[in-house]
Design a protein around this motif. Sequence first.
Motif, PDB file in Angstrom:
ATOM      1  N   GLN A   1      21.894  18.204  -0.447  1.00 18.09           N
ATOM      2  CA  GLN A   1      21.127  17.797   0.739  1.00 18.09           C
ATOM      3  C   GLN A   1      21.277  18.822   1.849  1.00 18.09           C
ATOM      4  OE1 GLN A   1      18.938  15.451   0.946  1.00 18.09           O
ATOM      5  NE2 GLN A   1      19.344  14.828  -1.190  1.00 18.09           N
ATOM      6  N   ALA A   2      22.522  19.328   2.011  1.00 18.65           N
ATOM      7  CA  ALA A   2      22.792  20.320   3.054  1.00 18.65           C
ATOM      8  C   ALA A   2      21.999  21.585   2.799  1.00 18.65           C
ATOM      9  CB  ALA A   2      24.292  20.626   3.089  1.00 18.65           C
ATOM     10  N   HIS A   3      21.931  21.974   1.500  1.00 15.61           N
ATOM     11  CA  HIS A   3      21.191  23.191   1.163  1.00 15.61           C
ATOM     12  C   HIS A   3      19.681  22.990   1.362  1.00 15.61           C
ATOM     13  CE1 HIS A   3      20.235  26.972  -0.794  1.00 15.61           C
ATOM     14  NE2 HIS A   3      19.365  26.320  -1.575  1.00 15.61           N
ATOM     15  N   LEU A   4      19.193  21.804   0.973  1.00 16.64           N
ATOM     16  CA  LEU A   4      17.747  21.540   1.071  1.00 16.64           C
ATOM     17  C   LEU A   4      17.290  21.566   2.525  1.00 16.64           C
ATOM     18  CD1 LEU A   4      17.122  18.740  -1.575  1.00 16.64           C
ATOM     19  CD2 LEU A   4      16.510  21.143  -1.686  1.00 16.64           C
ATOM     20  N   ARG A   5      18.179  21.168   3.446  1.00 13.79           N
ATOM     21  CA  ARG A   5      17.824  21.175   4.872  1.00 13.79           C
ATOM     22  C   ARG A   5      17.577  22.594   5.363  1.00 13.79           C
ATOM     23  NH1 ARG A   5      20.742  16.365   5.495  1.00 13.79           N
ATOM     24  NH2 ARG A   5      22.792  17.348   5.487  1.00 13.79           N
ATOM     25  N   MET A   6      18.236  23.595   4.741  1.00 14.53           N
ATOM     26  CA  MET A   6      18.107  24.975   5.200  1.00 14.53           C
ATOM     27  C   MET A   6      17.087  25.766   4.373  1.00 14.53           C
ATOM     28  SD  MET A   6      22.083  26.030   5.713  1.00 14.53           S
ATOM     29  CE  MET A   6      22.350  25.895   3.958  1.00 14.53           C
ATOM     30  N   CYS A   7      16.936  25.367   3.082  1.00 11.89           N
ATOM     31  CA  CYS A   7      16.198  26.218   2.154  1.00 11.89           C
ATOM     32  C   CYS A   7      14.841  25.607   1.815  1.00 11.89           C
ATOM     33  CB  CYS A   7      17.014  26.421   0.882  1.00 11.89           C
ATOM     34  SG  CYS A   7      16.131  27.393  -0.336  1.00 11.89           S
ATOM     35  N   THR A   8      13.750  26.291   2.200  1.00 12.46           N
ATOM     36  CA  THR A   8      12.396  25.781   1.917  1.00 12.46           C
ATOM     37  C   THR A   8      12.065  25.925   0.427  1.00 12.46           C
ATOM     38  OG1 THR A   8      11.594  27.948   2.562  1.00 12.46           O
ATOM     39  CG2 THR A   8      11.450  26.187   4.196  1.00 12.46           C
ATOM     40  N   ARG A   9      12.586  26.977  -0.190  1.00 14.55           N
ATOM     41  CA  ARG A   9      12.266  27.219  -1.604  1.00 14.55           C
ATOM     42  C   ARG A   9      12.797  26.077  -2.476  1.00 14.55           C
ATOM     43  NH1 ARG A   9      14.450  32.284  -5.156  1.00 14.55           N
ATOM     44  NH2 ARG A   9      14.663  30.964  -6.995  1.00 14.55           N
ATOM     45  N   CYS A  10      14.065  25.682  -2.247  1.00 18.06           N
ATOM     46  CA  CYS A  10      14.651  24.609  -3.042  1.00 18.06           C
ATOM     47  C   CYS A  10      14.041  23.257  -2.675  1.00 18.06           C
ATOM     48  CB  CYS A  10      16.169  24.572  -2.863  1.00 18.06           C
ATOM     49  SG  CYS A  10      16.969  25.950  -3.716  1.00 18.06           S
ATOM     50  N   THR A  11      13.602  23.114  -1.411  1.00 21.24           N
ATOM     51  CA  THR A  11      12.919  21.877  -1.020  1.00 21.24           C
ATOM     52  C   THR A  11      11.623  21.718  -1.807  1.00 21.24           C
ATOM     53  OG1 THR A  11      13.812  22.144   1.198  1.00 21.24           O
ATOM     54  CG2 THR A  11      12.007  20.580   0.919  1.00 21.24           C
ATOM     55  N   ALA A  12      10.888  22.843  -1.932  1.00 21.89           N
ATOM     56  CA  ALA A  12       9.640  22.811  -2.710  1.00 21.89           C
ATOM     57  C   ALA A  12       9.932  22.430  -4.153  1.00 21.89           C
ATOM     58  CB  ALA A  12       8.953  24.164  -2.644  1.00 21.89           C
ATOM     59  N   LEU A  13      10.977  23.030  -4.708  1.00 21.73           N
ATOM     60  CA  LEU A  13      11.348  22.730  -6.105  1.00 21.73           C
ATOM     61  C   LEU A  13      11.694  21.248  -6.263  1.00 21.73           C
ATOM     62  CD1 LEU A  13      11.925  23.958  -8.887  1.00 21.73           C
ATOM     63  CD2 LEU A  13      14.309  24.234  -8.168  1.00 21.73           C
ATOM     64  N   ALA A  14      12.441  20.716  -5.264  1.00 19.67           N
ATOM     65  CA  ALA A  14      12.835  19.308  -5.319  1.00 19.67           C
ATOM     66  C   ALA A  14      11.599  18.407  -5.279  1.00 19.67           C
ATOM     67  CB  ALA A  14      13.765  18.983  -4.149  1.00 19.67           C
ATOM     68  N   GLU A  15      10.603  18.804  -4.457  1.00 19.41           N
ATOM     69  CA  GLU A  15       9.384  17.990  -4.347  1.00 19.41           C
ATOM     70  C   GLU A  15       8.601  17.998  -5.651  1.00 19.41           C
ATOM     71  OE1 GLU A  15       7.401  19.438  -0.926  1.00 19.41           O
ATOM     72  OE2 GLU A  15       8.701  18.309   0.445  1.00 19.41           O
ATOM     73  N   VAL A  16       8.528  19.201  -6.250  1.00 15.79           N
ATOM     74  CA  VAL A  16       7.819  19.293  -7.547  1.00 15.79           C
ATOM     75  C   VAL A  16       8.528  18.436  -8.582  1.00 15.79           C
ATOM     76  CG1 VAL A  16       7.304  20.848  -9.459  1.00 15.79           C
ATOM     77  CG2 VAL A  16       6.801  21.553  -7.127  1.00 15.79           C
ATOM     78  N   ASN A  17       9.853  18.503  -8.580  1.00 16.08           N
ATOM     79  CA  ASN A  17      10.664  17.709  -9.507  1.00 16.08           C
ATOM     80  C   ASN A  17      10.375  16.219  -9.346  1.00 16.08           C
ATOM     81  OD1 ASN A  17      12.295  18.388 -11.568  1.00 16.08           O
ATOM     82  ND2 ASN A  17      14.211  18.328 -10.419  1.00 16.08           N
ATOM     83  N   LEU A  18      10.331  15.812  -8.086  1.00 17.50           N
ATOM     84  CA  LEU A  18      10.087  14.400  -7.772  1.00 17.50           C
ATOM     85  C   LEU A  18       8.703  13.973  -8.262  1.00 17.50           C
ATOM     86  CD1 LEU A  18      11.915  12.414  -6.154  1.00 17.50           C
ATOM     87  CD2 LEU A  18      10.272  12.687  -4.282  1.00 17.50           C
ATOM     88  N   ALA A  19       7.701  14.839  -8.010  1.00 14.12           N
ATOM     89  CA  ALA A  19       6.328  14.528  -8.416  1.00 14.12           C
ATOM     90  C   ALA A  19       6.244  14.398  -9.931  1.00 14.12           C
ATOM     91  CB  ALA A  19       5.381  15.618  -7.920  1.00 14.12           C
ATOM     92  N   LEU A  20       6.918  15.326 -10.642  1.00 12.37           N
ATOM     93  CA  LEU A  20       6.907  15.278 -12.101  1.00 12.37           C
ATOM     94  C   LEU A  20       7.541  13.982 -12.608  1.00 12.37           C
ATOM     95  CD1 LEU A  20       7.745  18.942 -13.138  1.00 12.37           C
ATOM     96  CD2 LEU A  20       5.636  17.683 -13.569  1.00 12.37           C
TER      97      LEU A  20
END
Length: 181
Positions: free
Chosen positions: A25-44
């Motif tokens: 969570q701490a990393h996702l708050r700083m990193c847009t690239r991993c946030t995008a990956l997390a969103e794609v993961n969630l959508a899948l």
Amino acid sequence: MNHQPFENWMLADQALTAEQKRQLQAHLRMCTRCTALAEVNLALHSARLVAPASGFVDRFQVRLAAQRKTQRQHNFWGFFILVITVMAVLLWLGWPLLAAVYNSPAEILSAWLSYLLALWFSLQALSEAGTVLLRVIPALLPAYFWALIAFAFAGWSLLWAFSIWKFARITPSRPSARSVR
Ligand SMILES: [Zn+2]
């Protein structure tokens, strides 16, 4: 920025410990690239969970059957209108000839027979053309299109039958001219 091990965690789809979740969570708050990956993961994930509604295949087949039924109805009504129009035109054209036969049967009979024969052949050609058209043209076309075709056919057969009628009337001796003299 170092995206590991967060990228691997998300891609591996593995269960995370509470500490790992906090770090992610701490990393996702700083990193847009991993946030995008997390969103794609969630959508899948949510896409995988959504199965077709129950009875989907049944409803599809019912709709398909209904579509085929309307298609057949269009076919039937198109042919029906065609037959009715052609028959009406033929009756209208044949009426004066019937009256002429009533006046002088012997002389007009041969002309009438040849006229009938020619009519029969043209009628056969008409019905053949009609059935071919009905088979070839997709029946998804709206009903008014079939009406247009029927009218075109009626006009064509009218011209056709009229030319035959005129020809048959000229060939034999004219009883009306003789009766005047
Ligand atoms: Zn990252």
